[in-house]
Design a protein around this motif. Structure first.
Motif: not given
Length: 323
Positions: A118-119, A124-126
């Motif tokens: 992820t970031d 929560t940003r894959i």
């Protein structure tokens, strides 16, 4: 009359005790582990077995959350890639169950694991792609998707013993450190740019169970319901991940993973955003395997899924996918 009231009082007390510490009756499936688990008397063994899976044989989850850092000897790649730089977050889980060979006391831990990169600034940003700062090319990000990760068989007789533990404040803790050495050049015919074609890593786990849970989960003869409330600290040192297209034999360094993990009763307790990604792209990872089988790690999984089991090479994949 007094005798009758006394009898009812004892019956009520027994009922309340059974509600406070529920016991599993099992499902009657011949692969259920609970008949074997029930006979284990060693306290530490009862604890460690419940990290392998639920005593009732249903699926449980270890949710995983952490970060991945660059480990660069001498900071030799600075400023493109600094030692200690946070490259990725990691978010995912291992879904597992305990499986008994029917008619035996031999248990297997059966699991699958899916962990997304992820970031670094937003867990929560894959990430779908990553730009390699060494060669300047952008590559697709391949999550850790190991089908399967199995352990066993191990024979669970009444004398089965667990690991040594320590009590730290109000928690019982124990450790499992695993050195990993696999010659992929010999076993897969693919060297992945690894030094000598040999994958080396160190996996380090610390387990923590609070004393309230220890007391409820270690009573001889009882089979607790659900997953034991467990926390894990996990660290791994390893070569660059295969999707990064950095050859360890040419670019000195590797990765340090540092994560926390905690038990969940089932897949349904995983957060909705993570389940949505699994169900859209990796639906196999909604459940544990049904039968024992060979295990994968990130490299053998990459070989099977991205390289077609050897239909193409790692170097060719990097060449075709870097832009």
């Amino acid at each position: 009359m007094k005798r009758s009231l006394l009898t009812r009082s004892f019956a009520l007390a027994a009922l309340l005790m059974s509600v406070a510490v529920p016991a599993s009756a099992g499902t009657g499936d011949p692969t259920d582990p609970d008949p074997v688990f029930r006979q284990v008397t060693d306290r530490n063994a009862r604890l460690s077995l419940q990290t392998y899976g639920r005593p009732d044989g249903a699926d449980m989850v270890f949710r995983i959350s952490g970060s991945v850092y660059a480990d660069v000897p001498g900071n030799a790649l600075d400023p493109a890639l600094r030692h200690g730089q946070k490259l990725f977050g990691i978010e995912g889980y291992n879904i597992r169950r305990l499986y008994r060979e029917p008619g035996t006391t031999r248990l297997h831990q059966l699991s699958r694991e899916i962990v997304f990169y992820t970031d670094p600034a937003d867990p929560t940003r894959i990430l779908r792609e990553w730009t390699n700062p060494v060669d300047g090319k952008t590559y697709p990000v391949v999550p850790i998707n190991n089908d399967t990760v199995n352990f066993g068989p191990f024979d669970v007789t009444p004398s089965y013993a667990g690991p040594p533990v320590r009590r730290l404040h109000d928690e019982t803790t124990w450790t499992s450190d695993i050195p990993v050495r696999t010659d992929f050049g010999a076993t897969l015919g693919e060297r992945f740019g690894l030094t000598g074609g040999v994958y080396t890593a160190q996996e380090m786990f610390d387990f923590f169970v609070d004393e309230r849970e220890v007391a409820a989960r270690t009573r001889p003869g009882r089979v607790p319901s659900g997953a034991m409330e467990t926390k894990i600290s996990w660290a791994r040192t390893s070569p660059w991940a295969p999707f990064m297209c950095l050859a360890e034999s040419e670019v000195r360094g590797g990765l340090t993973y540092h994560a926390r993990s905690w038990s969940l009763d089932s897949y349904g307790e995983v957060e909705p955003w993570l389940r949505a990604e699994v169900e859209a792209r990796h639906p196999l990872y909604r459940s544990a395997p049904g039968q024992p089988g060979p295990s994968q790690n990130s490299w053998s999984s990459f070989h099977a899924k991205q390289l077609g089991g050897g239909a193409t090479t790692w170097a060719a994949w990097c060449s075709a996918n870097g832009r």
